[in-house]
Design a protein around this motif. Structure first.
Motif, short mmCIF file in Angstrom:
data_model
loop_
_atom_site.label_atom_id
_atom_site.label_comp_id
_atom_site.label_asym_id
_atom_site.label_seq_id
_atom_site.Cartn_x
_atom_site.Cartn_y
_atom_site.Cartn_z
N VAL A 37 6.90 11.19 1.58
CA VAL A 37 5.94 10.13 1.94
C VAL A 37 4.97 10.67 2.99
CG1 VAL A 37 5.67 7.81 2.88
CG2 VAL A 37 7.57 8.32 1.34
N LYS A 39 1.93 9.48 3.93
CA LYS A 39 0.95 8.56 4.54
C LYS A 39 0.68 8.91 5.99
CE LYS A 39 4.39 5.17 5.92
NZ LYS A 39 5.27 4.16 5.31
N ASN A 60 0.77 5.07 0.87
CA ASN A 60 0.71 3.62 1.03
C ASN A 60 -0.69 3.04 1.09
OD1 ASN A 60 3.30 4.44 2.09
ND2 ASN A 60 3.54 2.30 2.72
N ILE A 82 3.27 3.51 -3.06
CA ILE A 82 4.43 2.75 -2.55
C ILE A 82 4.02 1.65 -1.57
CG2 ILE A 82 5.99 4.73 -2.88
CD1 ILE A 82 5.85 5.22 0.16
N MET A 164 12.53 -1.00 -7.29
CA MET A 164 12.33 -0.46 -5.94
C MET A 164 12.63 -1.56 -4.94
SD MET A 164 9.83 -0.73 -3.34
CE MET A 164 8.80 0.31 -2.28
N ILE A 166 12.78 -2.34 -0.38
CA ILE A 166 12.73 -1.97 1.04
C ILE A 166 13.57 -3.00 1.78
CG2 ILE A 166 11.26 -1.44 3.02
CD1 ILE A 166 8.84 -1.49 1.07
N MET A 205 15.06 5.46 2.80
CA MET A 205 14.02 6.08 3.61
C MET A 205 14.73 6.99 4.61
SD MET A 205 11.76 2.52 3.74
CE MET A 205 11.02 2.85 5.30
N SER A 206 13.99 7.49 5.62
CA SER A 206 14.62 8.46 6.52
C SER A 206 15.91 7.93 7.15
CB SER A 206 13.63 8.85 7.63
OG SER A 206 12.56 9.60 7.09
N ARG A 221 12.53 7.87 -0.72
CA ARG A 221 11.16 7.99 -0.20
C ARG A 221 11.23 8.36 1.28
NH1 ARG A 221 11.82 2.71 -2.08
NH2 ARG A 221 11.60 2.17 0.11
N ILE A 222 10.97 9.62 1.58
CA ILE A 222 11.22 10.10 2.93
C ILE A 222 9.94 10.65 3.56
CG2 ILE A 222 12.58 11.71 4.31
CD1 ILE A 222 14.81 11.40 2.26
N GLY A 223 9.58 10.07 4.70
CA GLY A 223 8.39 10.50 5.42
C GLY A 223 8.74 11.19 6.72
N THR A 224 9.23 10.42 7.68
CA THR A 224 9.45 10.90 9.05
C THR A 224 10.31 12.15 9.11
OG1 THR A 224 9.29 8.60 9.76
CG2 THR A 224 10.23 10.17 11.33
N ARG A 230 4.93 9.31 12.68
CA ARG A 230 3.54 8.94 12.43
C ARG A 230 2.94 8.40 13.70
NH1 ARG A 230 6.37 7.55 7.83
NH2 ARG A 230 6.99 5.54 8.67
C1 LIG Z 1 6.56 4.72 5.12
C2 LIG Z 1 7.45 4.39 3.98
C3 LIG Z 1 8.53 5.22 3.64
C4 LIG Z 1 8.96 6.41 4.47
O1 LIG Z 1 9.56 5.96 5.64
P1 LIG Z 1 10.23 6.99 6.70
O2 LIG Z 1 11.04 6.10 7.55
O3 LIG Z 1 9.09 7.63 7.42
O4 LIG Z 1 11.03 7.95 5.93
C5 LIG Z 1 9.25 4.90 2.51
N1 LIG Z 1 8.94 3.84 1.74
C6 LIG Z 1 7.92 3.02 2.04
C7 LIG Z 1 7.63 1.86 1.16
C8 LIG Z 1 7.15 3.26 3.16
O5 LIG Z 1 6.14 2.43 3.46
#
Ligand SMILES: *Cc1c(COP(=O)(O)O)cnc(C)c1O
Length: 233
Positions: A37, A39, A60, A82, A164, A166, A205-206, A221-224, A230
């Motif tokens: 992820v 973004k 996003n 996403i 999906m 959250i 997620m993370s 879905r992994i960002g951090t 961010r």
């Molecule tokens: C930002 C986001 C993520 C990633 O989240 P992290 O905590 O940074 O891993 C995953 N899914 C969605 C829908 C997001 O908005």
């Protein structure tokens, strides 16, 4: 943590953690796809992650994503949307993305179907389900999910691939699992109704992807954990 130089290392660590979870929870090796992820992170960060072998990226914010796609057009990347969908933005989603994870109403599905260019093939669709009702308005309710699935399954330019969610943030591992489990049950229900292609579970997620993998996630879905924190908006 935000240095581009640490990104390949972060990615390797995340991949190892995913593999360890696949083993620990008796998942098929390679059955969990990592969506990086990206973004808020610049194109250079995506280049660094791609160089380490990552092909699937999640975004996003539509305009930000379109700018990155244009700058990175030479790379063979798969783009996953996403974020929340405004119905006046569906044309760009239909044109430019390979996957949309956040379809939660009929109007959006109809528009994506009408606006998907024929030469791009079917748009892969996940239905966002609201599994923690009190905490968020995004996502179709479990009660309304079968009707939405029926609509999407009939649209020729869309491919209904899965679900999906959250969930509300939760620190306790067994409660994380319980929330994800409700998406597993929802997928099972759709499969008994005959939606056999509805296989994907985009969840984790993370902070909670281990619990998601324990509960049969097929996409995390992994960002951090890859890109670092961010900047606060
Ligand atoms: C930002 C986001 C993520 C990633 O989240 P992290 O905590 O940074 O891993 C995953 N899914 C969605 C829908 C997001 O908005």
């Amino acid at each position: 943590m935000n240095l581009t130089s640490s990104i390949p290392e972060n990615l390797a660590t995340v991949r190892t953690r995913i593999t360890d979870c696949e083993i620990k929870y008796a998942r098929q090796p390679g059955s969990v796809r990592l969506i990086a992820v990206s973004k808020t992170h610049p194109p250079g960060a995506i280049v660094a992650v791609h160089a380490a072998g990552q092909l699937h990226f999640g975004e996003n914010y539509l305009q930000e994503a379109l700018d990155k796609m244009q700058q990175l057009a030479a790379l063979p990347l798969h783009w996953h949307y996403i974020g929340p969908i405004q119905s006046n933005k569906t044309r760009e989603l239909a044109r430019h993305f390979d996957w949309v994870h956040t379809v939660d109403r009929e109007k959006v599905a109809q528009r994506l179907n009408e606006q998907r260019p024929a030469e791009r093939g079917q748009l892969n669709i996940l239905l966002q389900v609201n599994i923690s009702q009190e905490n968020s308005k995004a996502g179709v309710s479990l009660q309304e999910l079968p009707d939405l699935a029926a609509v999407v399954a009939k649209l020729p330019r869309l491919k209904l691939c899965g679900l999906m969610a959250i969930p509300a943030p939760e620190d306790d591992f067994s409660r994380q699992r319980a929330a994800f489990h409700s998406l597993v049950v929802a997928r099972q229900h759709l499969q008994t109704l005959g939606y056999h292609h509805c296989r994907e579970l985009s969840m984790g997620m993370s902070h909670d992807f281990a619990a998601a993998i324990a509960e049969q996630a097929t996409m995390v879905r992994i960002g951090t954990d890859i890109f670092g924190n961010r900047a606060k908006a």
